[in-house]
Design an enzyme around this catalytic site. Structure first.
Site, PDB file in Angstrom:
ATOM      1  N   GLY A 176    -106.503 -63.169 -92.400  1.00 35.97           N
ATOM      2  CA  GLY A 176    -106.492 -61.834 -92.586  1.00 35.97           C
ATOM      3  C   GLY A 176    -105.101 -61.285 -92.163  1.00 35.97           C
ATOM      4  O   GLY A 176    -104.666 -60.309 -92.408  1.00 35.97           O
TER       5      GLY A 176
ATOM      6  N   GLU B  25    -108.006 -70.657 -93.992  1.00 31.00           N
ATOM      7  CA  GLU B  25    -109.525 -70.591 -94.353  1.00 31.00           C
ATOM      8  C   GLU B  25    -110.138 -71.589 -94.992  1.00 31.00           C
ATOM      9  O   GLU B  25    -111.445 -71.921 -94.726  1.00 31.00           O
ATOM     10  CB  GLU B  25    -109.414 -69.398 -95.505  1.00 31.00           C
ATOM     11  CG  GLU B  25    -109.525 -67.760 -94.852  1.00 31.00           C
ATOM     12  CD  GLU B  25    -108.167 -67.349 -94.595  1.00 31.00           C
ATOM     13  OE1 GLU B  25    -107.132 -68.141 -94.670  1.00 31.00           O
ATOM     14  OE2 GLU B  25    -107.880 -66.110 -94.759  1.00 31.00           O
TER      15      GLU B  25
ATOM     16  N   ALA C 118    -109.602 -62.474 -89.670  1.00 30.64           N
ATOM     17  CA  ALA C 118    -110.837 -61.870 -89.494  1.00 30.64           C
ATOM     18  C   ALA C 118    -111.590 -62.169 -88.282  1.00 30.64           C
ATOM     19  O   ALA C 118    -111.396 -63.557 -87.879  1.00 30.64           O
ATOM     20  CB  ALA C 118    -111.615 -61.940 -90.764  1.00 30.64           C
TER      21      ALA C 118
ATOM     22  N   GLU D 191    -102.414 -62.119 -94.359  1.00 35.61           N
ATOM     23  CA  GLU D 191    -102.695 -61.246 -95.503  1.00 35.61           C
ATOM     24  C   GLU D 191    -102.547 -59.797 -95.228  1.00 35.61           C
ATOM     25  O   GLU D 191    -101.719 -58.893 -96.260  1.00 35.61           O
ATOM     26  CB  GLU D 191    -104.207 -61.198 -95.986  1.00 35.61           C
ATOM     27  CG  GLU D 191    -104.467 -62.728 -96.575  1.00 35.61           C
ATOM     28  CD  GLU D 191    -105.876 -62.902 -96.701  1.00 35.61           C
ATOM     29  OE1 GLU D 191    -106.674 -62.837 -95.760  1.00 35.61           O
ATOM     30  OE2 GLU D 191    -106.359 -63.054 -97.786  1.00 35.61           O
TER      31      GLU D 191
END
Ligand SMILES: CCCCCCCCCCCCC/C=C/C(=O)SCCNC(=O)CCNC(=O)[C@H](O)C(C)(C)COP(=O)(O)OP(=O)(O)OC[C@H]1O[C@@H](n2cnc3c(N)ncnc32)[C@H](O)[C@@H]1OP(=O)(O)O
Length: 261
Positions: free
Chosen positions: A112, A135, A67, A115
């Site tokens: 992300g 993260e 992200a 992910e």
């Protein structure tokens, strides 16, 4: 052939393979606009009657570095939760796509980015890619399904080792652990992934969707419901033209011609 295009995402179609390419320099970091475009791009690839498998990749030497941290810094608790729901929704729709999806990991897949790759069915990585969920180093946890899908892929000890340390795997380690299906030199990755995806294009679209639904049912509703999904899928498939065609072709010693109906 171009199926979709916006500032940061394009979808091209060739030989039955739709290629979704993320292009947001310098590291293809994800923000709301990019997620919206990714949603629309994958939907266009799924909707096209001429695409039978879907590749997802990034431009440059990184897949997706996560992200957009600059954007994350503007969030408070409520907007963070809202963004988490947005990104989870996009990735859940990718996972539920009726066509086979292949993450072509052309470089680092972090946060992300991993992910996103975990939401795809198949993963091929370039040899110098790193795959991780860092993260924890930001004082956060993955919010786009990573804690769930990484545990499904690796099992609890290996997943927690990655989640608690934030240390990424090298592509070769990811291959050894079964997190990726193949590792290639950068010069070969695109071609190898495309050829793999193209090998599926003559296959039975309804059976592909059913096989994915059976696997997903196990993961979302448990093994017993997965068994029931298998039986339901067989019941549905046998009464289709493709279900008849596959068996007839075998008995007639010829290649089947599946039409997705
Ligand atoms: C106030 C707190 C609020 C918190 C709110 C939290 C909300 C959470 C909601 C739910 C979130 C959904 C789940 C997903 C979460 C994430 O993905 S978090 C991010 C995870 N990713 C990372 O931590 C990777 C960070 N980047 C790196 O480790 C390195 O940059 C790299 C990718 C390995 C590349 O390294 P290197 O080659 O050394 O280049 P750099 O100089 O580091 O980077 C190049 C430029 O790119 C910028 N950049 C890198 N990563 C990001 C990123 N994720 N977002 C935005 N920008 C990024 C970097 O800043 C450099 O920019 P310039 O300095 O302008 O060149």
């Amino acid at each position: 052939m171009l199926l979709f295009e916006n500032d940061n995402v394009t979808v091209t179609l060739a030989s039955g393979v739709a290629t979704v390419t993320i292009d947001r320099p310098p590291v293809n970091a994800l923000n709301r606009e990019l997620l919206g475009a990714l949603d629309a791009a994958v939907a266009a690839a799924v909707r096209s009657p001429d695409s039978h498998s879907i590749l997802l990749t990034g431009t440059g030497r990184r897949f997706v570095a996560g992200a957009d941290i600059t954007m994350l810094a503007q969030l408070d608790g409520r907007s963070a939760a809202e963004f988490g729901k947005i990104i989870q929704g996009t990735f859940n729709r990718i996972e539920a796509a009726s066509k086979p999806t292949v993450a072509v990991i052309n470089g680092d897949a972090l946060g992300g980015g991993l992910e996103l790759a975990l939401a795809c069915d198949i993963r091929f990585a370039v040899a110098d890619a790193r795959l991780g969920l860092p993260e924890i180093r930001l004082g956060l946890v993955p919010g786009a399904g990573g804690t769930q899908r990484l545990t499904e892929a690796l099992g609890k000890p290996r997943a927690l080792e990655m989640l608690l340390t934030g240390t990424p795997l090298r592509a070769s380690q990811a291959l050894d652990l079964g997190l990726v299906n193949g590792v290639f030199d950068r010069a070969d990755l695109g071609r190898e992934a495309f050829e793999w995806a193209r090998s599926l294009t003559a296959g039975p679209p309804l059976a592909y969707a059913a096989a994915k639904a059976c696997v997903r049912t196990n993961l979302t509703a448990g093994r017993d419901r997965g068994f029931l999904e298998e039986v339901k899928s067989l019941e549905n498939l046998v009464d289709t033209a493709d279900g008849r065609e596959g068996v007839a072709a075998f008995l007639q010693k010829r290649a089947p011609h599946f039409r997705g109906c």
